[in-house]
Design a protein around this motif. Structure first.
Motif, PDB file in Angstrom:
ATOM      1  N   GLN A 116       0.837  -1.199   0.000  1.00  0.00           N
ATOM      2  CA  GLN A 116       0.000   0.000   0.000  1.00  0.00           C
ATOM      3  C   GLN A 116       0.873   1.251   0.000  1.00  0.00           C
ATOM      4  OE1 GLN A 116      -2.971   0.118   3.085  1.00  0.00           O
ATOM      5  NE2 GLN A 116      -3.776  -1.900   2.549  1.00  0.00           N
ATOM      6  N   ARG A 117       1.933   1.231   0.817  1.00  0.00           N
ATOM      7  CA  ARG A 117       2.852   2.375   0.888  1.00  0.00           C
ATOM      8  C   ARG A 117       3.467   2.641  -0.487  1.00  0.00           C
ATOM      9  NH1 ARG A 117       6.062   0.588   4.658  1.00  0.00           N
ATOM     10  NH2 ARG A 117       7.723  -0.098   3.282  1.00  0.00           N
ATOM     11  N   TYR A 118       3.920   1.584  -1.147  1.00  0.00           N
ATOM     12  CA  TYR A 118       4.513   1.740  -2.471  1.00  0.00           C
ATOM     13  C   TYR A 118       3.477   2.236  -3.475  1.00  0.00           C
ATOM     14  CZ  TYR A 118       9.166  -0.116  -1.631  1.00  0.00           C
ATOM     15  OH  TYR A 118      10.452  -0.278  -1.221  1.00  0.00           O
ATOM     16  N   VAL A 125       3.463  10.538  -5.426  1.00  0.00           N
ATOM     17  CA  VAL A 125       4.794  11.149  -5.495  1.00  0.00           C
ATOM     18  C   VAL A 125       5.370  10.928  -6.889  1.00  0.00           C
ATOM     19  CG1 VAL A 125       7.140  11.169  -4.566  1.00  0.00           C
ATOM     20  CG2 VAL A 125       5.206  10.873  -3.025  1.00  0.00           C
ATOM     21  N   GLY A 126       5.247   9.695  -7.386  1.00  0.00           N
ATOM     22  CA  GLY A 126       5.743   9.384  -8.718  1.00  0.00           C
ATOM     23  C   GLY A 126       4.829   9.845  -9.830  1.00  0.00           C
ATOM     24  N   ASP A 127       3.580  10.190  -9.500  1.00  0.00           N
ATOM     25  CA  ASP A 127       2.595  10.666 -10.456  1.00  0.00           C
ATOM     26  C   ASP A 127       2.346   9.663 -11.579  1.00  0.00           C
ATOM     27  OD1 ASP A 127       0.709  12.538 -11.278  1.00  0.00           O
ATOM     28  OD2 ASP A 127       2.122  13.546 -12.616  1.00  0.00           O
ATOM     29  N   LEU A 128       2.335   8.376 -11.212  1.00  0.00           N
ATOM     30  CA  LEU A 128       2.036   7.330 -12.184  1.00  0.00           C
ATOM     31  C   LEU A 128       0.541   7.053 -12.215  1.00  0.00           C
ATOM     32  CD1 LEU A 128       4.820   4.664 -11.495  1.00  0.00           C
ATOM     33  CD2 LEU A 128       4.708   6.320 -13.352  1.00  0.00           C
ATOM     34  N   ASP A 129       0.042   6.661 -13.379  1.00  0.00           N
ATOM     35  CA  ASP A 129      -1.340   6.204 -13.438  1.00  0.00           C
ATOM     36  C   ASP A 129      -1.381   4.772 -12.911  1.00  0.00           C
ATOM     37  OD1 ASP A 129      -0.360   4.572 -15.491  1.00  0.00           O
ATOM     38  OD2 ASP A 129      -1.378   5.672 -17.070  1.00  0.00           O
ATOM     39  N   HIS A 130      -2.577   4.194 -12.849  1.00  0.00           N
ATOM     40  CA  HIS A 130      -2.700   2.858 -12.258  1.00  0.00           C
ATOM     41  C   HIS A 130      -1.996   1.784 -13.093  1.00  0.00           C
ATOM     42  CE1 HIS A 130      -4.938   3.779  -8.693  1.00  0.00           C
ATOM     43  NE2 HIS A 130      -5.722   4.565  -9.393  1.00  0.00           N
ATOM     44  N   VAL A 148      -4.208   1.496  -3.649  1.00  0.00           N
ATOM     45  CA  VAL A 148      -4.241   2.943  -3.408  1.00  0.00           C
ATOM     46  C   VAL A 148      -5.478   3.313  -2.601  1.00  0.00           C
ATOM     47  CG1 VAL A 148      -4.458   5.213  -4.510  1.00  0.00           C
ATOM     48  CG2 VAL A 148      -2.831   3.535  -5.416  1.00  0.00           C
ATOM     49  N   SER A 149      -6.613   2.745  -2.964  1.00  0.00           N
ATOM     50  CA  SER A 149      -7.859   3.027  -2.245  1.00  0.00           C
ATOM     51  C   SER A 149      -7.759   2.613  -0.778  1.00  0.00           C
ATOM     52  CB  SER A 149      -9.016   2.301  -2.928  1.00  0.00           C
ATOM     53  OG  SER A 149     -10.204   2.470  -2.198  1.00  0.00           O
ATOM     54  N   ALA A 151      -5.029   2.230   0.960  1.00  0.00           N
ATOM     55  CA  ALA A 151      -4.049   3.100   1.619  1.00  0.00           C
ATOM     56  C   ALA A 151      -4.681   4.434   1.991  1.00  0.00           C
ATOM     57  CB  ALA A 151      -2.831   3.315   0.715  1.00  0.00           C
ATOM     58  N   LEU A 152      -5.439   5.017   1.066  1.00  0.00           N
ATOM     59  CA  LEU A 152      -6.082   6.304   1.344  1.00  0.00           C
ATOM     60  C   LEU A 152      -7.109   6.185   2.466  1.00  0.00           C
ATOM     61  CD1 LEU A 152      -6.524   7.704  -2.270  1.00  0.00           C
ATOM     62  CD2 LEU A 152      -4.821   8.375  -0.558  1.00  0.00           C
ATOM     63  N   ALA A 153      -7.851   5.093   2.474  1.00  0.00           N
ATOM     64  CA  ALA A 153      -8.836   4.885   3.543  1.00  0.00           C
ATOM     65  C   ALA A 153      -8.135   4.787   4.897  1.00  0.00           C
ATOM     66  CB  ALA A 153      -9.655   3.631   3.273  1.00  0.00           C
ATOM     67  N   THR A 154      -7.037   4.059   4.949  1.00  0.00           N
ATOM     68  CA  THR A 154      -6.281   3.934   6.197  1.00  0.00           C
ATOM     69  C   THR A 154      -5.718   5.284   6.618  1.00  0.00           C
ATOM     70  OG1 THR A 154      -5.720   1.642   5.697  1.00  0.00           O
ATOM     71  CG2 THR A 154      -4.323   2.781   7.309  1.00  0.00           C
ATOM     72  N   LEU A 155      -5.181   6.044   5.668  1.00  0.00           N
ATOM     73  CA  LEU A 155      -4.626   7.363   5.981  1.00  0.00           C
ATOM     74  C   LEU A 155      -5.711   8.303   6.491  1.00  0.00           C
ATOM     75  CD1 LEU A 155      -2.137   7.841   3.013  1.00  0.00           C
ATOM     76  CD2 LEU A 155      -1.568   7.418   5.421  1.00  0.00           C
TER      77      LEU A 155
END
Length: 164
Positions: A116-118, A125-130, A148-149, A151-155
């Motif tokens: 999730q962190r990666y 940070v890297g501005d990559l698409d999925h 990503v979803s 990770a964002l929910a946890t954050l």
């Protein structure tokens, strides 16, 4: 500017255009201590693989994928070769406060599970698409979206941020 038969720019042009992105992602994924080494290793691997490329499409994504994999290698090398019961917790320091002005956010990101962190770091940070995140993590775009979803929910929960 000369280019190769495959439409690839000279390697130096690639470096000039993307060195900041590689350095920023390496530092975000590996921390301030190992970030420069990860970036250097990524450029070495990219230079070695560059003559074999057949297309100039998505060179930035290709570089950031190499960078993410080099950061993963650093994290794996840090892990002691002991059983989980014997191993001390691994602490990964985040970037300097000058680079990331929100230390609370960085602490929450560094506490996420590794994938999730990666994923969230590659995405924001890297501005990559999925598709780019999926390639870097050797997974599918759907799994990238989920990582990503999650990770964002946890954050959001950790930082007490409402979705409103």
């Amino acid at each position: 500017m000369a280019s190769t038969k495959t439409g690839l720019p000279p390697f130096q042009v690639l470096v000039d255009e993307h060195w900041r992105d590689v350095a920023r992602l390496a530092r975000a994924l590996a921390g301030p201590v190992d970030g420069d080494d990860v970036a250097q290793r990524a450029w070495e691997k990219a230079f070695a693989a560059y003559p074999k490329l057949t297309s100039a499409r998505n060179l930035r994504s290709w570089l950031l994928t190499i960078t993410a994999r080099c950061a993963t290698d650093v994290h794996r090398a840090r892990r002691p070769q002991r059983t989980l019961d014997e191993a001390p917790p691994i602490v990964v320091d985040g970037p300097d406060a000058a680079d990331w002005p929100d230390p609370e956010l960085w602490k929450a990101v560094s506490a996420l599970p590794e994938r999730q962190r990666y994923a969230v770091t590659l995405k924001y940070v890297g501005d990559l698409d999925h598709h780019g995140v999926a390639a870097a993590l050797d997974t599918t775009p759907a799994a990238s979206r989920r990582l990503v979803s999650d990770a964002l929910a946890t954050l959001r929960t950790t930082l007490g941020v409402d979705d409103d």
